[in-house]
Design an enzyme around this catalytic site. Structure first.
Site, PDB file in Angstrom:
ATOM      1  N   ASN A   9      68.451 -65.299 -76.093  1.00 57.61           N
ATOM      2  CA  ASN A   9      67.867 -64.034 -76.527  1.00 57.61           C
ATOM      3  C   ASN A   9      67.717 -63.171 -75.287  1.00 57.61           C
ATOM      4  OD1 ASN A   9      66.339 -61.942 -77.459  1.00 57.61           O
ATOM      5  ND2 ASN A   9      64.712 -63.209 -78.349  1.00 57.61           N
ATOM      6  N   LYS A  16      65.597 -65.219 -72.695  1.00 61.50           N
ATOM      7  CA  LYS A  16      64.917 -66.429 -73.183  1.00 61.50           C
ATOM      8  C   LYS A  16      65.999 -67.354 -73.715  1.00 61.50           C
ATOM      9  CE  LYS A  16      60.754 -64.101 -74.711  1.00 61.50           C
ATOM     10  NZ  LYS A  16      60.608 -63.107 -75.745  1.00 61.50           N
ATOM     11  N   ARG A  90      71.037 -63.933 -80.131  1.00 58.50           N
ATOM     12  CA  ARG A  90      70.298 -62.995 -80.977  1.00 58.50           C
ATOM     13  C   ARG A  90      70.807 -61.583 -80.669  1.00 58.50           C
ATOM     14  NH1 ARG A  90      64.343 -60.552 -80.291  1.00 58.50           N
ATOM     15  NH2 ARG A  90      64.208 -59.638 -82.357  1.00 58.50           N
ATOM     16  N   HIS A 179      63.612 -58.299 -87.367  1.00 56.98           N
ATOM     17  CA  HIS A 179      62.926 -59.590 -87.553  1.00 56.98           C
ATOM     18  C   HIS A 179      63.546 -60.374 -88.708  1.00 56.98           C
ATOM     19  CE1 HIS A 179      58.804 -58.058 -85.813  1.00 56.98           C
ATOM     20  NE2 HIS A 179      59.597 -58.507 -84.851  1.00 56.98           N
ATOM     21  N   LEU A 207      53.405 -61.206 -88.210  1.00 56.65           N
ATOM     22  CA  LEU A 207      52.422 -60.468 -87.406  1.00 56.65           C
ATOM     23  C   LEU A 207      52.445 -60.979 -85.970  1.00 56.65           C
ATOM     24  CD1 LEU A 207      49.448 -60.505 -89.984  1.00 56.65           C
ATOM     25  CD2 LEU A 207      51.324 -58.844 -89.780  1.00 56.65           C
ATOM     26  N   ARG A 239      53.115 -50.217 -80.979  1.00 65.03           N
ATOM     27  CA  ARG A 239      53.795 -49.195 -81.788  1.00 65.03           C
ATOM     28  C   ARG A 239      52.882 -48.674 -82.892  1.00 65.03           C
ATOM     29  NH1 ARG A 239      58.370 -53.226 -82.585  1.00 65.03           N
ATOM     30  NH2 ARG A 239      59.638 -53.029 -80.709  1.00 65.03           N
ATOM     31  N   ARG A 282      43.904 -61.005 -80.014  1.00 62.58           N
ATOM     32  CA  ARG A 282      42.784 -61.829 -79.525  1.00 62.58           C
ATOM     33  C   ARG A 282      41.791 -60.992 -78.738  1.00 62.58           C
ATOM     34  NH1 ARG A 282      46.975 -66.278 -77.444  1.00 62.58           N
ATOM     35  NH2 ARG A 282      48.054 -64.318 -77.163  1.00 62.58           N
ATOM     36  N   GLU A 382      62.646 -68.787 -84.970  1.00 65.14           N
ATOM     37  CA  GLU A 382      63.861 -67.982 -84.935  1.00 65.14           C
ATOM     38  C   GLU A 382      64.993 -68.712 -84.220  1.00 65.14           C
ATOM     39  OE1 GLU A 382      62.700 -63.483 -84.576  1.00 65.14           O
ATOM     40  OE2 GLU A 382      61.057 -64.698 -83.828  1.00 65.14           O
TER      41      GLU A 382
HETATM   42  P1  AMP Z   1      54.535 -63.235 -81.060  1.00 56.87           P
HETATM   43  O1  AMP Z   1      55.120 -61.859 -80.891  1.00 56.87           O
HETATM   44  O2  AMP Z   1      54.915 -63.885 -82.338  1.00 56.87           O
HETATM   45  O3  AMP Z   1      54.746 -64.113 -79.864  1.00 56.87           O
HETATM   46  O4  AMP Z   1      52.953 -63.024 -81.179  1.00 56.87           O
HETATM   47  C1  AMP Z   1      52.185 -62.579 -80.086  1.00 56.87           C
HETATM   48  C2  AMP Z   1      50.916 -61.976 -80.619  1.00 56.87           C
HETATM   49  O5  AMP Z   1      50.260 -62.901 -81.496  1.00 56.87           O
HETATM   50  C3  AMP Z   1      49.862 -61.675 -79.568  1.00 56.87           C
HETATM   51  O6  AMP Z   1      50.072 -60.417 -78.980  1.00 56.87           O
HETATM   52  C4  AMP Z   1      48.576 -61.704 -80.366  1.00 56.87           C
HETATM   53  O7  AMP Z   1      48.341 -60.431 -80.929  1.00 56.87           O
HETATM   54  C5  AMP Z   1      48.858 -62.667 -81.494  1.00 56.87           C
HETATM   55  N1  AMP Z   1      48.148 -63.937 -81.313  1.00 56.87           N
HETATM   56  C6  AMP Z   1      48.570 -65.052 -80.708  1.00 56.87           C
HETATM   57  N2  AMP Z   1      47.624 -66.024 -80.759  1.00 56.87           N
HETATM   58  C7  AMP Z   1      46.580 -65.499 -81.421  1.00 56.87           C
HETATM   59  C8  AMP Z   1      45.283 -65.979 -81.817  1.00 56.87           C
HETATM   60  N3  AMP Z   1      44.871 -67.210 -81.538  1.00 56.87           N
HETATM   61  N4  AMP Z   1      44.478 -65.136 -82.497  1.00 56.87           N
HETATM   62  C9  AMP Z   1      44.887 -63.890 -82.792  1.00 56.87           C
HETATM   63  N5  AMP Z   1      46.094 -63.385 -82.454  1.00 56.87           N
HETATM   64  C10 AMP Z   1      46.923 -64.168 -81.783  1.00 56.87           C
END
Ligand code: AMP
Length: 394
Positions: A9, A16, A90, A179, A207, A239, A282, A382
């Protein structure tokens, strides 16, 4: 010896990668090269429970990938012994051309290049990764897996904007989604878990830092929130998601911003970050717990947008059987999951408090037994999907 796939990716300043067995999903090695082109780069290679890190400058993608292959050589696993049967890449934008994984040849490279104006931040670095990987690993097939492919067959009513037809045609302004690999994987897992058939109606909430939602009937996506670009739809880390497009004219005319400034504002300086200064859910929760009104508002706007989409996608499908949460926030944020589901009993959506609170890396149901809609948490994968799609072509 088992067969493996190297999944790559390649982003604007990062690569990655993961070497995995598509049959059982075992990851044999993974890593990333970051800050390509900057004065100090960063490289992390994980294999056999060990992590090797380096902080040397990485001038370009070619050098980055060359270093990764050296690490496979010195740290392992040896690529020559790993049984690599394909490299899966990807690629973000496949336009109207690609509805599935595609064996890469010169024509495909030219098409990905031609589609670059639709994804100027993504397709050029994706292509840079493809070109060096083909040079460095010339003896295995390279396969492109497009983020847009799962949405290539959106019904026309969902795939078109009400923009002037000639302009849309001339400049290929359509809703391509993004996605897709995650939505396809997660909706497939949900169908397996709930034993759904061709008429299973589900909504997938991805999300992560980028966020999107899709409506899927059987194995076909019928709606998705990202549009011509990943800017449309849900509130994201940085965004805006949906907003009145006339805001852009307003900022140009009244604030005197130029196109690039507005592009940066809506893609990189907005969303959770724009509302609170933090793009990570978080941190936003922490700020809200400490009494920040901005953070509380950000969480409300974030959840409100998701709930609007759930309602509208249930309407699009004429009902709903399953709702799943995935990606960093969806998989880990029980508070947000409860906030999204609250008050949606009229659609049959309920979340069991105890089940929702369980932390696990496994897919799981969080609705109570007998609920009309099965609500699930399904970790996305993914890389595994890309690996499986790559071997599906061989
Ligand atoms: P990803 O793009 O799938 O790697 O997700 C990253 C995002 O997931 C981070 O920017 C956080 O907003 C959210 N995230 C990851 N761990 C947690 C958690 N324990 N609680 C709430 N949000 C989380």
């Amino acid at each position: 010896m088992s067969s493996t796939v190297l999944v790559i990716n390649s982003g604007s300043s990062s690569i990655k990668y993961q070497l995995l067995d598509p049959a059982d999903g075992t990851s044999l090695a993974s890593g990333l090269v970051e800050r390509i082109g900057e004065s100090e780069g960063h490289l992390e290679h994980r294999a056999g429970g060990e992590t090797v890190e380096r902080n040397d400058p990485v001038p370009d993608h070619g050098e980055g990938l060359r270093t990764v292959l050296e690490l496979f050589d010195t740290v392992g696993p040896q690529l020559s012994d790993a049984g690599i049967v394909a490299v899966g890449h990807r690629v973000v934008m496949g336009g109207k051309q690609y509805d599935g994984p595609t064996l890469i040849d010169e024509d495909v490279i030219a098409t990905i290049d031609r589609l670059s104006p639709l994804a100027p931040l993504h397709n050029p670095p994706n292509l840079a990764g493809i070109k060096v990987a083909r040079e460095l690993l010339p003896d295995v097939p390279h396969v492109a897996v497009f983020d847009t492919a799962f949405f290539r067959r959106l019904p026309a009513a969902a795939g078109n904007y009400a923009l002037n037809k000639e302009v849309a045609e001339r400049y290929q302004v359509y809703r391509y989604g993004a996605h897709g690999t995650s939505h396809q994987y997660v909706s497939g897992q949900v169908a397996k878990l709930v034993g759904g058939g061709d008429d299973l109606r589900q909504i997938v909430l991805h999300l992560g830092n980028g966020a999107s939602v899709s409506a899927v009937v059987g194995d076909r996506a019928v709606e998705t929130s990202m549009g011509m670009t990943p800017l449309e739809g849900l509130v994201m880390g940085t965004r805006t998601g949906d907003m009145d497009p006339a805001i852009i004219f307003h900022l140009a005319r009244v604030a005197g911003m130029d196109v690039d400034e507005i592009d940066t504002l809506v893609n990189k300086r907005s969303g959770l970050k724009g509302l609170t200064g933090e793009n990570d859910l978080r941190m936003v929760h922490r700020m809200a717990d400490d009494g920040s009104a901005d953070a509380r508002l950000a969480l409300d706007v974030y959840a409100h947008r998701i709930r609007k989409y759930i309602g509208s996608y249930a309407a699009v499908m004429g009902g709903l059987d399953a709702l799943s949460f995935t990606a960093g926030g969806g998989e880990n944020d029980a508070v947000m999951r409860a906030k999204v589901a609250k008050g949606l009993q009229f659609l049959g959506i309920e979340v069991d408090e105890e089940r929702n609170a369980v932390r696990s890396k496994e897919a799981r149901v969080i609705s109570p037994d007998g609920a009309r809609v099965t609500v699930l948490v399904v970790p996305t994968n993914e890389e595994l999907t890309i690996a499986r799609q790559a071997v599906s072509l061989l």
